[in-house]
Scaffold this active site. Structure first.
Site, PDB file in Angstrom:
ATOM      1  N   GLY A  17      38.023  34.025  51.401  1.00 16.83           N
ATOM      2  CA  GLY A  17      37.292  32.755  51.533  1.00 16.83           C
ATOM      3  C   GLY A  17      38.258  31.587  51.639  1.00 16.83           C
ATOM      4  N   ASP A 109      41.944  37.679  45.095  1.00 19.40           N
ATOM      5  CA  ASP A 109      42.251  39.042  44.627  1.00 19.40           C
ATOM      6  C   ASP A 109      42.307  40.079  45.753  1.00 19.40           C
ATOM      7  OD1 ASP A 109      39.530  38.812  44.938  1.00 19.40           O
ATOM      8  OD2 ASP A 109      38.997  39.659  42.993  1.00 19.40           O
ATOM      9  N   ASP A 134      37.514  29.938  43.146  1.00 15.66           N
ATOM     10  CA  ASP A 134      36.914  30.566  41.956  1.00 15.66           C
ATOM     11  C   ASP A 134      37.759  30.469  40.685  1.00 15.66           C
ATOM     12  OD1 ASP A 134      34.794  31.252  43.500  1.00 15.66           O
ATOM     13  OD2 ASP A 134      35.195  33.400  43.560  1.00 15.66           O
ATOM     14  N   ASP A 136      39.862  32.599  39.539  1.00 18.18           N
ATOM     15  CA  ASP A 136      39.585  33.881  38.883  1.00 18.18           C
ATOM     16  C   ASP A 136      40.762  34.850  38.974  1.00 18.18           C
ATOM     17  OD1 ASP A 136      39.440  34.253  41.589  1.00 18.18           O
ATOM     18  OD2 ASP A 136      37.647  35.507  41.539  1.00 18.18           O
ATOM     19  N   ARG A 178      32.204  34.047  42.194  1.00 17.64           N
ATOM     20  CA  ARG A 178      31.667  35.398  42.410  1.00 17.64           C
ATOM     21  C   ARG A 178      31.428  36.139  41.106  1.00 17.64           C
ATOM     22  NH1 ARG A 178      34.967  38.002  46.481  1.00 17.64           N
ATOM     23  NH2 ARG A 178      33.729  36.872  47.962  1.00 17.64           N
TER      24      ARG A 178
HETATM   25  O1  F6P Z   1      35.625  33.608  46.523  1.00 21.12           O
HETATM   26  C1  F6P Z   1      35.153  32.387  46.937  1.00 21.12           C
HETATM   27  C2  F6P Z   1      33.650  32.423  47.161  1.00 21.12           C
HETATM   28  O2  F6P Z   1      33.236  31.158  47.644  1.00 21.12           O
HETATM   29  C3  F6P Z   1      32.820  32.844  45.950  1.00 21.12           C
HETATM   30  O3  F6P Z   1      32.615  31.812  45.034  1.00 21.12           O
HETATM   31  C4  F6P Z   1      31.548  33.308  46.616  1.00 21.12           C
HETATM   32  O4  F6P Z   1      30.885  34.255  45.806  1.00 21.12           O
HETATM   33  C5  F6P Z   1      32.052  33.949  47.890  1.00 21.12           C
HETATM   34  O5  F6P Z   1      33.330  33.385  48.156  1.00 21.12           O
HETATM   35  C6  F6P Z   1      31.167  33.727  49.090  1.00 21.12           C
HETATM   36  O6  F6P Z   1      31.739  34.379  50.180  1.00 21.12           O
HETATM   37  P1  F6P Z   1      31.268  34.213  51.678  1.00 21.12           P
HETATM   38  O7  F6P Z   1      31.748  32.894  52.179  1.00 21.12           O
HETATM   39  O8  F6P Z   1      31.904  35.348  52.396  1.00 21.12           O
HETATM   40  O9  F6P Z   1      29.768  34.245  51.655  1.00 21.12           O
END
Ligand code: F6P
Length: 329
Positions: A17, A109, A134, A136, A178
């Site tokens: 992301g 990660d 995140d 995280d 997430r």
């Molecule tokens: O890891 C970053 C994040 O924005 C999370 O907070 C979220 O759960 C996820 O990516 C959403 O991913 P995508 O943009 O692929 O829907």
């Protein structure tokens, strides 16, 4: 600093992301590489672009005017092909063909699990920069993008509060994260929400209802509950429905902040964090380091092995939840 390194060409990519501050990190990696007499190659669309050979040399001017921009000029992707040994082999062959001797991986990660495999299977030196909203990862107090996302969330919650208090409403505001309540907890404190629901310390419907009842008995005419999405976008609709069946004192609404938390110009904190980490990443590679993420802990640089950075994350601070709870009364 002087380095006796055989590394001549450093590849840099963003993956997973996007996060505000990734551009500042790319700029720092490119400029630091050139500062040390090396070349920098931008690899587009993360591991996808590595597999397809989508890469080009970047000079100092090619990263001008990007420090303040959200998103990533290198684009990003989540690659499924890279999860296969064949995909990784193709990626490595492209790196060799472009004479890339070392890599800086900017992401979260998943990005670091991939980077660890590249190091393990092909021996290519690779260091990581934590780029995710995140927050995280182990081994760093803050990830690049987190501060911007928290600011965006907090200012959005302020706006929702205007409507909540004008109409005597209860709002469930869902923020990203997430498997992490980091954005939720910090933005909740900053915006003065009544309650915070995070995966690190799950709260049942009974508990939420009790908090809301107590608030109503203390003459609160509206309430805000910040909910971490916890890997399931839209979960706040289910929570709101259940709560409303037991507590209908206020008209109840749900706001999902979603991807607006990922975009926008990075805060000063994220720009500086990314700049500092980007320079250190290049110096770490030239100094012989590999298979580590650059972190900053208590303002000191930390080299966190990828395997530990991406292990079971242990950065929840119960003190922050205690503060949030005291102040929401
Ligand atoms: O890891 C970053 C994040 O924005 C999370 O907070 C979220 O759960 C996820 O990516 C959403 O991913 P995508 O943009 O692929 O829907």
């Amino acid at each position: 600093m002087k380095f006796d390194s055989s590394i001549q060409r450093i590849g840099v990519f963003t993956s997973g992301g996007d996060a505000p501050g990734m551009n500042a990190a790319v700029r720092a990696v490119v400029r630091a590489s050139i500062f040390y007499g090396k070349q920098a190659v931008g690899i587009y669309r993360g591991y996808e672009g590595m597999i397809e050979g989508d890469m080009k040399l970047l000079d100092s001017r090619s990263v001008s005017n990007i420090i303040q921009r959200g998103g990533t000029i290198l684009k990003s992707a989540r690659s499924t092909e890279f999860r296969t040994p064949e995909g990784r082999k193709k990626a490595y062959e492209n790196l060799k063909a472009h004479q890339i001797d070392a890599l800086v991986a900017i992401g979260g990660d998943g990005t670091f699990r991939g980077a660890h495999l590249l190091h393990e299977e092909f021996g290519i030196p690779v260091v990581g920069l934590p780029g995710t909203i995140d927050n995280d990862l182990n081994g760093t107090d803050f990830t690049i993008g987190y501060d911007t996302a928290v600011n965006t969330a907090a200012f959005a919650i302020d706006k929702v509060r205007d409507t909540a208090s004008s109409h005597n409403r209860l709002f469930f505001i869902e923020v990203m994260g997430r498997h992490s309540g980091q954005i939720a907890l910090r933005s909740s404190i900053a915006a003065g929400a009544e309650a915070t629901m995070i995966p690190e310390q799950p709260m049942g419907i009974d508990e939420i209802v009790k908090i809301l009842e107590t608030g109503a008995s203390r003459s609160k005419s509206s309430s805000l509950v910040v909910v971490a999405e916890g890997g399931k976008t839209g979960r706040s609709f289910d929570i709101a429905k259940e709560v409303n069946e037991r507590f209908s004192h206020y008209d109840t609404k749900v706001t999902i902040l979603g991807h607006l938390q990922r975009g926008g110009s990075p805060t000063v904190a994220d720009r500086v964090l990314a700049s500092r980490m980007g320079v250190v990443a290049v110096e770490a590679l030239l100094g012989g380091k590999t298979d580590v993420m650059i972190g900053i802990v208590n303002n000191q640089i930390n080299f966190e092995p990828f395997a530990e950075a991406t292990g079971k994350v242990d950065n929840f601070d119960p003190e922050m939840l205690r503060i949030a709870n005291i102040l929401s009364f």
